[in-house]
Structures are given as structure tokens and as C-alpha cells.
Motif scaffolding. Structure first.
Motif, PDB file in Angstrom:
ATOM      1  N   ASN A  77      59.481  11.354  73.302  1.00  0.00           N
ATOM      2  CA  ASN A  77      60.098  11.761  71.765  1.00  0.00           C
ATOM      3  C   ASN A  77      59.298  10.936  70.883  1.00  0.00           C
ATOM      4  O   ASN A  77      58.988   9.789  71.279  1.00  0.00           O
ATOM      5  CB  ASN A  77      61.489  11.853  71.723  1.00  0.00           C
ATOM      6  CG  ASN A  77      62.230  10.603  71.740  1.00  0.00           C
ATOM      7  OD1 ASN A  77      61.839   9.825  70.828  1.00  0.00           O
ATOM      8  ND2 ASN A  77      62.745  10.141  72.853  1.00  0.00           N
ATOM      9  N   SER A 104      59.729  22.042  69.696  1.00  0.00           N
ATOM     10  CA  SER A 104      60.328  20.836  70.098  1.00  0.00           C
ATOM     11  C   SER A 104      60.524  19.720  69.081  1.00  0.00           C
ATOM     12  O   SER A 104      59.567  19.520  68.402  1.00  0.00           O
ATOM     13  CB  SER A 104      59.612  20.010  71.517  1.00  0.00           C
ATOM     14  OG  SER A 104      59.603  20.664  72.500  1.00  0.00           O
ATOM     15  N   TYR A 105      61.530  19.083  68.971  1.00  0.00           N
ATOM     16  CA  TYR A 105      61.928  17.923  67.809  1.00  0.00           C
ATOM     17  C   TYR A 105      61.817  18.815  66.219  1.00  0.00           C
ATOM     18  O   TYR A 105      61.576  18.020  65.469  1.00  0.00           O
ATOM     19  CB  TYR A 105      60.856  16.866  67.916  1.00  0.00           C
ATOM     20  CG  TYR A 105      60.600  16.497  69.231  1.00  0.00           C
ATOM     21  CD1 TYR A 105      61.655  15.809  70.144  1.00  0.00           C
ATOM     22  CD2 TYR A 105      59.451  16.539  69.829  1.00  0.00           C
ATOM     23  CE1 TYR A 105      61.312  15.422  71.286  1.00  0.00           C
ATOM     24  CE2 TYR A 105      59.049  15.942  71.092  1.00  0.00           C
ATOM     25  CZ  TYR A 105      59.980  15.356  71.872  1.00  0.00           C
ATOM     26  OH  TYR A 105      59.720  15.105  73.108  1.00  0.00           O
TER      27      TYR A 105
END
Length: 300
Positions: A77, A104-105
Motif C-alpha cells: 500500500n 484500489s486505495y
């Protein structure tokens, strides 16, 4: 005098290898929020991983030092990758991003391009479309790939399967067929200037597809990843892959990658296994450990 010569004879190979530079193209980072979220508590051999995200980072950095790993492509991440880079006093970390889905994120192409401009993403990967039920050739990934080609950002994409229980736990959309390297062919056709490498060399299921794809597309490289250490069956497959790709003439596009996940000891295990393959010459091993990745990364 004879005793001293004997000691030198015994220690010299170890000394010479310790001086060999290594580029690890497949390292994972974590923060407290996702440490141990995807991996089981113990690996195939019953070895437990690091206890915390910070212990894992420290143990991995220690392995970098011990085995002369001069560069490491670290994906995780964004928070964890930045943390690793800030604590890296030896300029080893190449900043990647572990991304299973295009969003994602909370990612979008605008934020992604800004992270590239800011130097927070130096390699786009490890990408795992397999885990989100997509492929890298699907439309939702294309804005990112166009940015990577524009800024000459390399792409690292997962190939092969995943952990056997992943579909029943954290990756319900994962399907084995999505790990076939042939599914990235449209990317290779549409982005001929893109630097791209497969992770795991097609895995246990498609090593021949990986070789065939590399034969058609000379811009395509691969790492060896988890296949070097995770269990005897993957080692069997990667041994045959290396024999076959050497015979085919594309060994100069094969790169070392440990894919240590939460087990930093896997770095040493991967190095030892690769060194045990006697059909590889010292020149072959030097290429895999350093030269091929240095060329791919355009290191001076």
C-alpha cells in the motif's frame, strides 16, 4: 600455511558470492493496517512470518544488507512503500504499488499521474488483476497503462495462480484462468514502448505460455518470484522453466525476485535455490541476479 590455504579455499566461494550484486524485483511491504491480512500464519514448511509490519521491514532490510541486494522493487500500500523509502539509507528501494483493482486505495488516473510526477510510484506493480476478476487488457486498466508508457514507468503484473484458499477468503473474484500470461498480449500489442515484466514466469500453470509470449514480444521480461521457494512443486516448475527458456535463448530477460511476503527468510532461500541449479553457468546466474534487471531498469 596449509591450514590457512585450506580455509581460504573453503571460504572463497562464499566471499565471492557475498560480493555479487543482486537486484530483487519482487519485495512486499506492509503497514499495520494490512499486515498478515492476506497471508497465512505459517508457510508450506510451517515457518511463521514476522510478527509485525515494522519487524518485517527491519528483517528485510537486514537481508538486503547481508546478501548485497543493491536495489529492491518494493510494492505494497502507498503508506508502507513511502515508509520503507524514507527509512532506506542506502537508496535500495524502488517504489512500486500493490494494486489488485484499478480503484484500489481510492485510486484514479488523475491521482496516479500525480504520484508518478511526485516520484511516489517508480514501477506500476505488483498488479494483481487476477485477484479482482479482471485482466490487464480490460478497459479499466488502460488509462494507467497510457500514463506508464508516457512517463516510461515499468509495469509488473502477476501471472499464474494465487494461494489456494484466496478465492474463499480475501479474493472471491479470483479465477485460475485469469493468471494466463496470454491475457496480457493486447497490452503488449497496444503499448509497444511499455517496459513490462511478468511476475512468477506464468506460475505452475503456464510457464510455456510465458516463454512463447517472450518469444513474440522482445520488450517482455519476467521475474521468478515465489516459484523459487514457496514449496517443492513450484521449484519443480521453475527448474523446468529455466531449462527451457535457456534452451529457447531468452534467459537474458529473466530476473531474480524473492516475493518474500511476510517471510524475509525467503530471500536467502530463493538465492540458495537458484545457486543450486547446476545447469546454469555463473554468467547465467549473474544475469538473473543483476545484469538483466539492471538493463530493464536502465540503471547506469
Amino acid at each position: 600455511m596449509k591450514i590457512h590455504l585450506l580455509i581460504l579455499f573453503v571460504l572463497l566461494p562464499q566471499f565471492l558470492f557475498s560480493q555479487t550484486r543482486i537486484i530483487d524485483m519482487h519485495v512486499h511491504s506492509y503497514s499495520d493496517s494490512d499486515f498478515g491480512e492476506r497471508e497465512p500464519a505459517s508457510d508450506h514448511y510451517g515457518m511463521k512470518g514476522s510478527a509485525t509490519a515494522e519487524q518485517h521491514r527491519q528483517e528485510t532490510f537486514k537481508a538486503f544488507e547481508q546478501f548485497n541486494i543493491v536495489k529492491a522493487m518494493v510494492s505494497g500500500n502507498p503508506e508502507s512503500v513511502i515508509n520503507w523509502a524514507q527509512k532506506d539509507n542506502s537508496n535500495r528501494v524502488i517504489k512500486g504499488i500493490l494494486q489488485f483493482a484499478p480503484d484500489s486505495y481510492g485510486m484514479d488516473s488523475v491521482r496516479f499521474e500525480q504520484m508518478v510526477k511526485d516520484g511516489d510510484i517508480e514501477i506500476f506493480g505488483e498488479l494483481g488483476p487476477y485477484y479482482s476478476g479482471t485482466t490487464l487488457s480490460d478497459p479499466e486498466w488502460q488509462p494507467y497503462l497510457r500514463i506508464c508508457e508516457r512517463y516510461d514507468i515499468p509495469v509488473a503484473v502477476h501471472t499464474g495462480g494465487g494461494d489456494p484458499l484466496g478465492t474463499h477468503t480475501w479474493a472471491p473474484k479470483a479465477r485460475l484462468k485469469l493468471g494466463d500470461p496470454y491475457l496480457i498480449e493486447d497490452v503488449l500489442v497496444n503499448y509497444p514502448k511499455l517496459r513490462i515484466y511478468m511476475m512468477h514466469a506464468g506460475g505452475e500453470d503456464w510457464p510455456e505460455h510465458a516463454i512463447r509470449l517472450m518469444a513474440y514480444y522482445p520488450q517482455l521480461y519476467t521475474d521468478l518470484g515465489v516459484m523459487l521457494w514457496v514449496e517443492p512443486n513450484t521449484q519443480r516448475y521453475i527448474t523446468e522453466f529455466l531449462k527451457n527458456i535457456k534452451h529457447a535463448g531468452y534467459l537474458d530477460r529473466v530476473m531474480f525476485g524473492s516475493d518474500q511476503m511476510i517471510w524475509p527468510y525467503a530471500i536467502e532461500k530463493s538465492i540458495d535455490f537458484l545457486n543450486s541449479l547446476d545447469f546454469l553457468t555463473e554468467e547465467d546466474k549473474t544475469g538473473i541476479f543483476y545484469d538483466n534487471a539492471a538493463r530493464f531498469l536502465k540503471l547506469e
